[in-house]
Design a protein around this motif. Structure first.
Motif, PDB file in Angstrom:
ATOM      1  N   ASN A  49      71.663  34.808  -8.295  1.00  0.00           N
ATOM      2  CA  ASN A  49      72.361  35.669  -8.972  1.00  0.00           C
ATOM      3  C   ASN A  49      71.445  36.439  -9.166  1.00  0.00           C
ATOM      4  O   ASN A  49      71.379  37.489  -9.398  1.00  0.00           O
ATOM      5  CB  ASN A  49      73.386  35.170  -9.997  1.00  0.00           C
ATOM      6  CG  ASN A  49      74.742  33.947  -9.693  1.00  0.00           C
ATOM      7  OD1 ASN A  49      75.227  34.434  -8.725  1.00  0.00           O
ATOM      8  ND2 ASN A  49      74.626  33.475 -10.640  1.00  0.00           N
ATOM      9  N   GLN A  84      81.213  28.889  -7.944  1.00  0.00           N
ATOM     10  CA  GLN A  84      81.754  30.615  -7.688  1.00  0.00           C
ATOM     11  C   GLN A  84      81.546  31.668  -5.779  1.00  0.00           C
ATOM     12  O   GLN A  84      82.633  32.643  -5.673  1.00  0.00           O
ATOM     13  CB  GLN A  84      80.185  31.281  -7.594  1.00  0.00           C
ATOM     14  CG  GLN A  84      79.712  31.162  -9.375  1.00  0.00           C
ATOM     15  CD  GLN A  84      78.004  31.916  -9.038  1.00  0.00           C
ATOM     16  OE1 GLN A  84      77.864  32.828  -8.251  1.00  0.00           O
ATOM     17  NE2 GLN A  84      77.564  30.998 -10.650  1.00  0.00           N
ATOM     18  N   ASP A  85      81.650  30.597  -4.847  1.00  0.00           N
ATOM     19  CA  ASP A  85      81.784  31.360  -4.024  1.00  0.00           C
ATOM     20  C   ASP A  85      82.165  30.179  -2.311  1.00  0.00           C
ATOM     21  O   ASP A  85      81.324  29.129  -2.398  1.00  0.00           O
ATOM     22  CB  ASP A  85      80.363  31.747  -3.798  1.00  0.00           C
ATOM     23  CG  ASP A  85      80.107  32.157  -2.132  1.00  0.00           C
ATOM     24  OD1 ASP A  85      81.164  31.995  -1.269  1.00  0.00           O
ATOM     25  OD2 ASP A  85      79.878  33.045  -1.548  1.00  0.00           O
TER      26      ASP A  85
END
Length: 213
Positions: A39, A128-129
């Protein structure tokens, strides 16, 4: 009308220079994402670190998600190759101890900093993914499979009792390994990893057919 089905255009083949540029981008991104986090790493960061132009970067990776997938593949390739060197020959308690020692010694070189190349990505991306989570899960499955196969050979070779469960023992070793990476990372001390792996290996040794197995 001829009835022929239109064919998709062939995939663009990279030149040697193009391959070198792509490799430079992925290498730079892998280093940044491992040390800073995914991130905290922007495409501009990668562009600067790799010495590429914006057009070069986007030609190879149109978005960050595609670059992350390439980084996962790169990190997995390196991690799995290192472990294959010992685990594909694993058939004894001594071999398991040598694998443990190699892992601890390598992590001690950086005092536990940054953690596992794959584990760090998993902790940041798994929630998140989804595509990244699935890819990482496949690589962890392959990694654990190397341990499972080695432990199965130990059973076949008579180093471990027939009631030893290679799958369960491999799961315990992987959990100790990844937990050890995390504790060593936060403590900046490889000691917790050593303890975790020692305990996991001791559990495997409790199934040894002889004390010297």
């Amino acid at each position: 009308m001829s009835g022929a089905v239109d064919e998709l255009p062939p995939a663009r083949r990279l030149t040697r220079r193009g391959l070198a540029t792509r490799d430079r981008i992925v290498s730079a991104a892998a280093t940044l994402m491992h040390t800073r986090g995914v991130n905290a790493t922007t495409l501009d960061d990668v562009r600067v670190a790799s010495g590429t132009s914006k057009s070069q970067l986007y030609r190879h990776f149109p978005d960050k998600e595609s670059l992350v997938q390439a980084v996962i593949s790169r990190q997995a390739e390196g991690v799995l190759e290192r472990h294959r060197q010992r685990l594909e020959r694993l058939n004894s308690i001594r071999g398991l101890e040598l694998w443990r020692d190699g892992v601890v010694q390598r992590n001690a070189l950086r005092n536990g900093a940054y953690g596992c190349e794959l584990g760090s990505l998993a902790s940041e991306l798994a929630d998140q993914d989804e595509a990244a989570r699935l890819t990482l899960n496949e690589h962890f499955h392959t990694w654990q499979g190397l341990l499972t196969s080695g432990l199965a050979r130990m059973v076949e070779a008579g180093a471990l009792r027939p009631d030893a469960d290679p799958d369960a023992l491999a799961t315990g070793l992987m959990a100790a390994l990844q937990g050890g990476y995390l504790l060593a990372q936060t403590a900046r001390d490889v000691g917790p990893m050593q303890i975790a792996l020692d305990m996991a290996v001791a559990h495997v040794k409790s199934f040894a057919t002889t004390p010297e197995a």
